[in-house]
Scaffold this motif. Structure first.
Motif, PDB file in Angstrom:
ATOM      1  N   GLU A  92       0.848  -1.179   0.000  1.00  0.00           N
ATOM      2  CA  GLU A  92       0.000   0.000   0.000  1.00  0.00           C
ATOM      3  C   GLU A  92       0.884   1.230   0.000  1.00  0.00           C
ATOM      4  OE1 GLU A  92      -3.236   0.294  -0.151  1.00  0.00           O
ATOM      5  OE2 GLU A  92      -3.607  -1.851  -0.262  1.00  0.00           O
ATOM      6  N   ASP A  93       0.679   2.124  -0.956  1.00  0.00           N
ATOM      7  CA  ASP A  93       1.469   3.345  -1.044  1.00  0.00           C
ATOM      8  C   ASP A  93       0.876   4.397  -0.121  1.00  0.00           C
ATOM      9  OD1 ASP A  93       3.116   2.215  -2.942  1.00  0.00           O
ATOM     10  OD2 ASP A  93       1.776   2.782  -4.589  1.00  0.00           O
ATOM     11  N   GLU A  94       1.136   4.252   1.170  1.00  0.00           N
ATOM     12  CA  GLU A  94       0.639   5.191   2.147  1.00  0.00           C
ATOM     13  C   GLU A  94       1.796   5.702   2.988  1.00  0.00           C
ATOM     14  OE1 GLU A  94      -2.486   3.588   4.463  1.00  0.00           O
ATOM     15  OE2 GLU A  94      -3.674   2.941   2.738  1.00  0.00           O
ATOM     16  N   PRO A  95       1.699   6.914   3.501  1.00  0.00           N
ATOM     17  CA  PRO A  95       2.801   7.487   4.280  1.00  0.00           C
ATOM     18  C   PRO A  95       3.004   6.754   5.596  1.00  0.00           C
ATOM     19  CG  PRO A  95       0.848   8.875   4.418  1.00  0.00           C
ATOM     20  CD  PRO A  95       0.558   7.830   3.375  1.00  0.00           C
ATOM     21  N   GLU A  96       4.225   6.722   6.074  1.00  0.00           N
ATOM     22  CA  GLU A  96       4.546   6.108   7.349  1.00  0.00           C
ATOM     23  C   GLU A  96       4.132   7.051   8.474  1.00  0.00           C
ATOM     24  OE1 GLU A  96       4.952   3.880   9.877  1.00  0.00           O
ATOM     25  OE2 GLU A  96       6.083   2.953   8.248  1.00  0.00           O
ATOM     26  N   LEU A  97       3.267   6.573   9.373  1.00  0.00           N
ATOM     27  CA  LEU A  97       2.715   7.417  10.417  1.00  0.00           C
ATOM     28  C   LEU A  97       3.358   7.157  11.776  1.00  0.00           C
ATOM     29  CD1 LEU A  97      -1.070   7.114   9.458  1.00  0.00           C
ATOM     30  CD2 LEU A  97       0.561   8.889   8.786  1.00  0.00           C
ATOM     31  N   ARG A  98       4.235   6.217  11.889  1.00  0.00           N
ATOM     32  CA  ARG A  98       4.793   5.857  13.185  1.00  0.00           C
ATOM     33  C   ARG A  98       5.755   6.925  13.679  1.00  0.00           C
ATOM     34  NH1 ARG A  98       7.079  -0.086  13.212  1.00  0.00           N
ATOM     35  NH2 ARG A  98       7.270   0.459  15.399  1.00  0.00           N
ATOM     36  N   ASP A  99       5.709   7.194  14.988  1.00  0.00           N
ATOM     37  CA  ASP A  99       6.636   8.144  15.598  1.00  0.00           C
ATOM     38  C   ASP A  99       7.304   7.541  16.831  1.00  0.00           C
ATOM     39  OD1 ASP A  99       4.534   8.034  17.316  1.00  0.00           O
ATOM     40  OD2 ASP A  99       4.068  10.186  17.294  1.00  0.00           O
ATOM     41  N   LEU A 100       7.176   6.217  16.991  1.00  0.00           N
ATOM     42  CA  LEU A 100       7.768   5.538  18.135  1.00  0.00           C
ATOM     43  C   LEU A 100       8.309   4.182  17.678  1.00  0.00           C
ATOM     44  CD1 LEU A 100       8.143   5.777  21.233  1.00  0.00           C
ATOM     45  CD2 LEU A 100       5.962   4.591  21.500  1.00  0.00           C
ATOM     46  N   ARG A 128       8.099  11.992  19.254  1.00  0.00           N
ATOM     47  CA  ARG A 128       6.910  12.418  19.966  1.00  0.00           C
ATOM     48  C   ARG A 128       7.254  13.514  20.975  1.00  0.00           C
ATOM     49  NH1 ARG A 128       3.294   7.439  21.947  1.00  0.00           N
ATOM     50  NH2 ARG A 128       3.349   6.943  19.727  1.00  0.00           N
ATOM     51  N   GLY A 129       6.470  14.574  20.997  1.00  0.00           N
ATOM     52  CA  GLY A 129       6.745  15.702  21.876  1.00  0.00           C
ATOM     53  C   GLY A 129       6.600  15.394  23.349  1.00  0.00           C
ATOM     54  N   ALA A 130       5.843  14.349  23.699  1.00  0.00           N
ATOM     55  CA  ALA A 130       5.645  14.003  25.102  1.00  0.00           C
ATOM     56  C   ALA A 130       6.910  13.452  25.749  1.00  0.00           C
ATOM     57  CB  ALA A 130       4.519  12.973  25.236  1.00  0.00           C
ATOM     58  N   PHE A 131       7.897  13.064  24.958  1.00  0.00           N
ATOM     59  CA  PHE A 131       9.146  12.528  25.479  1.00  0.00           C
ATOM     60  C   PHE A 131      10.188  13.644  25.575  1.00  0.00           C
ATOM     61  CE2 PHE A 131       6.925   8.845  24.001  1.00  0.00           C
ATOM     62  CZ  PHE A 131       7.357   7.792  24.797  1.00  0.00           C
ATOM     63  N   ASP A 132      10.996  13.606  26.629  1.00  0.00           N
ATOM     64  CA  ASP A 132      12.014  14.633  26.844  1.00  0.00           C
ATOM     65  C   ASP A 132      13.220  14.459  25.943  1.00  0.00           C
ATOM     66  OD1 ASP A 132      10.440  15.722  28.848  1.00  0.00           O
ATOM     67  OD2 ASP A 132      11.357  14.463  30.408  1.00  0.00           O
ATOM     68  N   THR A 203      -0.565   3.303  23.372  1.00  0.00           N
ATOM     69  CA  THR A 203       0.726   3.942  23.135  1.00  0.00           C
ATOM     70  C   THR A 203       0.912   5.211  23.957  1.00  0.00           C
ATOM     71  OG1 THR A 203       2.207   4.736  21.382  1.00  0.00           O
ATOM     72  CG2 THR A 203      -0.112   5.320  21.183  1.00  0.00           C
ATOM     73  N   PHE A 204      -0.195   5.830  24.407  1.00  0.00           N
ATOM     74  CA  PHE A 204      -0.102   7.062  25.184  1.00  0.00           C
ATOM     75  C   PHE A 204      -0.265   6.815  26.682  1.00  0.00           C
ATOM     76  CE2 PHE A 204      -1.659   8.423  20.954  1.00  0.00           C
ATOM     77  CZ  PHE A 204      -0.593   9.233  20.609  1.00  0.00           C
ATOM     78  N   ASN A 205      -0.261   5.553  27.086  1.00  0.00           N
ATOM     79  CA  ASN A 205      -0.368   5.223  28.503  1.00  0.00           C
ATOM     80  C   ASN A 205       0.883   5.694  29.245  1.00  0.00           C
ATOM     81  OD1 ASN A 205       0.335   3.072  30.766  1.00  0.00           O
ATOM     82  ND2 ASN A 205      -1.883   3.179  30.590  1.00  0.00           N
ATOM     83  N   GLU A 206       0.683   6.317  30.406  1.00  0.00           N
ATOM     84  CA  GLU A 206       1.802   6.888  31.152  1.00  0.00           C
ATOM     85  C   GLU A 206       2.744   5.802  31.676  1.00  0.00           C
ATOM     86  OE1 GLU A 206       4.206   9.894  32.587  1.00  0.00           O
ATOM     87  OE2 GLU A 206       2.478   9.981  31.213  1.00  0.00           O
ATOM     88  N   PHE A 208       3.381   2.999  30.257  1.00  0.00           N
ATOM     89  CA  PHE A 208       4.160   2.539  29.099  1.00  0.00           C
ATOM     90  C   PHE A 208       5.339   3.484  28.850  1.00  0.00           C
ATOM     91  CE2 PHE A 208       4.419   2.352  24.266  1.00  0.00           C
ATOM     92  CZ  PHE A 208       5.194   1.201  24.259  1.00  0.00           C
ATOM     93  N   LYS A 209       5.087   4.777  28.945  1.00  0.00           N
ATOM     94  CA  LYS A 209       6.167   5.763  28.767  1.00  0.00           C
ATOM     95  C   LYS A 209       7.246   5.591  29.830  1.00  0.00           C
ATOM     96  CE  LYS A 209       7.046  10.740  28.922  1.00  0.00           C
ATOM     97  NZ  LYS A 209       6.456  12.069  29.171  1.00  0.00           N
ATOM     98  N   ILE A 210       6.822   5.400  31.073  1.00  0.00           N
ATOM     99  CA  ILE A 210       7.788   5.207  32.158  1.00  0.00           C
ATOM    100  C   ILE A 210       8.583   3.923  31.941  1.00  0.00           C
ATOM    101  CG2 ILE A 210       7.961   4.701  34.627  1.00  0.00           C
ATOM    102  CD1 ILE A 210       5.598   6.631  35.013  1.00  0.00           C
TER     103      ILE A 210
END
Length: 457
Positions: A92-100, A128-132, A203-206, A208-210
């Motif tokens: 499928e010729d679709e853009p890559e949306l992953r940021d993690l 992702r902006g949520a990461f330092d 993916t946005f679970n806190e 999981f980020k920790i």
């Protein structure tokens, strides 16, 4: 199968053995994790899960009932060459949306006076902006993965949390801490984290980020902030009590259909898993026999001068077929077996999710019944019922969305996995056939040369 937002078109490209968790790299890149599938036909009647020894009965289950099979199965007229089959799959010729992006690698053994355990390096790269920071590197042991899974289930009881490999392995399969076991677990842990990373909610679970960013002492400190023992026991007691009360009175029909589907799916996938392991075991026994079979012809050739070349030729053919069999076994152990077993675990997870949804529904039903029997405190009961109605609606919507994602992902996985097995089988038999045909051609040529020499005066 993990890139979010992708919708698979026709059958997928052939999976590569490389990649995390035994799944194909191509499939992981092009199939959405836990994505929806096309509508199925009528649900199957429940079939009894059969014992491992009942080979004929196991196979009979699939010959009699085919409503779980794909509608667009391969046509008998399809070309049989592996190379020609590859051309039937499109990207499928679709853009890559992953940021993690997460990688689990570098297993390391740790031996203490109390225990021996393995840690794995978890490398995270993100925009992702949520990461330092844009990159993190931490080490995690299996218990940390278990903690993450329990926190996700606690925060999202009606979402489908990806399965983890079991803590203990089946007796007689592989030894704990062996290279094979550690690598199998590493791939499964890699897939677990990437499935979470590609989930639109998890993916946005806190927590999981920790898990991805905290150093070992920070993670240990964060774990202590979780719910206490009494709280966890209370949740368990409520869950058990809910299951004892019996079926939910006002369960929507679609969730009854889901439950029926999962009961049938669980039976089918368990039988498939048993058969696949039996096939692998038999293939391994055949491979071990082949390794002894070839050298015997070589030793025999030393005492049979007249047919020494023929015996050595047979030994060479057997050796080539033995190597081809080893590749075929690797394909089964890296692609087929992990995928089937993953969905055995998924079936257990989904049954648990449906029970948790029923528990929320049961709480609402009990409050409604209590309101009907009480004339006082009507306002208080109405407020509680309103909150429970919102909770049930959120649980239903979350499960419906995740169900669709999971179903399409399952179909995508199965299609690519079975296609890979078919391609590997074709390559295996073509390679063995070419080996023996070459040997026969050489023997025929030698025979003609000998006949010509005898005919000359």
């Amino acid at each position: 199968m993990e890139a979010e937002g992708r919708v698979p078109g026709p059958p997928l490209p052939l999976p590569s053995p490389a990649g995390g968790g035994g799944a194909s790299a191509v499939a992981e890149a092009d199939c959405p994790a836990d994505a929806p599938g096309a509508a199925r036909g009528p649900l199957l009647a429940a079939a009894e899960v059969l014992a491992l020894d009942d080979e004929e009965d196991d196979l009979e289950v699939f010959s009699k009932d085919t409503s779980l099979t794909e509608v667009n199965s391969f046509s008998p007229s399809m070309p049989i060459s592996p190379l020609s089959m590859i051309n039937q799959y499109k990207f499928e010729d679709e853009p890559e949306l992953r940021d993690l992006f997460i990688t689990v690698d570098d297993p390391e053994s740790h031996i203490t006076a109390i225990e021996t355990f393995i840690t794995y390096r978890v490398v995270t790269k993100t925009t992702r902006g949520a990461f330092d920071s844009s990159e993190y590197e931490v080490r995690r042991r299996y218990q940390d993965f278990l903690w993450l899974k329990s926190k996700l289930e606690e925060a999202h009881p009606t979402l489908i949390i990806p399965p983890l490999p079991e803590k203990f392995i089946m007796k007689g399969m592989v030894e704990r801490f062996s290279d094979e076991f550690i690598e199998t677990r590493r791939r499964a842990l890699h897939k677990f984290l990437n499935r979470i990373a590609d989930h639109p909610t998890l993916t946005f679970n806190e927590d999981f980020k920790i898990f991805l960013t905290a150093q070992a002492w920070e993670l240990s400190s964060h774990k202590k902030q979780g719910p206490g023992l009494l709280s966890r026991m209370g949740q368990t007691v409520r869950a058990v009590a809910s299951s004892v009360r019996g079926g939910v009175k006002n369960r929507p029909e679609m969730f009854t259909d889901m439950n029926d589907y999962m009961e049938t799916f669980s039976q089918k996938i368990n039988v498939l898993d048993k058969i696949a392991h039996r096939i692998y075991k038999e293939e391994k026994e055949y491979f071990n026999e082949m390794k002894e079979y070839g050298p015997i012809h070589t030793l025999w050739s030393a005492s049979e001068e007249d047919i020494a070349d023929s015996l050595k030729g047979v030994a060479t053919c057997i050796d080539k077929c033995c190597k081809a069999t080893e590749k075929r076994m690797a394909g089964l152990s890296e692609n087929l077996l992990p995928i089937l077993h993953e969905y055995v675990l998924y079936s257990e997870i989904l049954m648990g999710v449906l029970k948790r949804r029923d528990q929320i529904q049961g709480e609402l039903d009990s409050k409604v019944d209590a309101l009907a029997n009480k004339k006082t405190e009507k306002d208080l009961f109405s407020e509680e019922i309103g909150k429970l109605e919102d909770k049930v609606e959120c649980a239903n919507n979350a499960l419906k969305a995740d169900w669709d994602r999971w179903k399409q992902n399952m179909q995508c996985d199965m299609r690519s996995t079975f296609t890979n097995v078919a391609e590997n089988n074709l390559r295996y038999y073509e390679e063995c056939l070419a080996t023996w045909e070459s040997f026969l051609a050489s023997q025929t040529l030698d025979l003609h040369v000998e006949e010509d020499s005898e005919d000359r005066p």
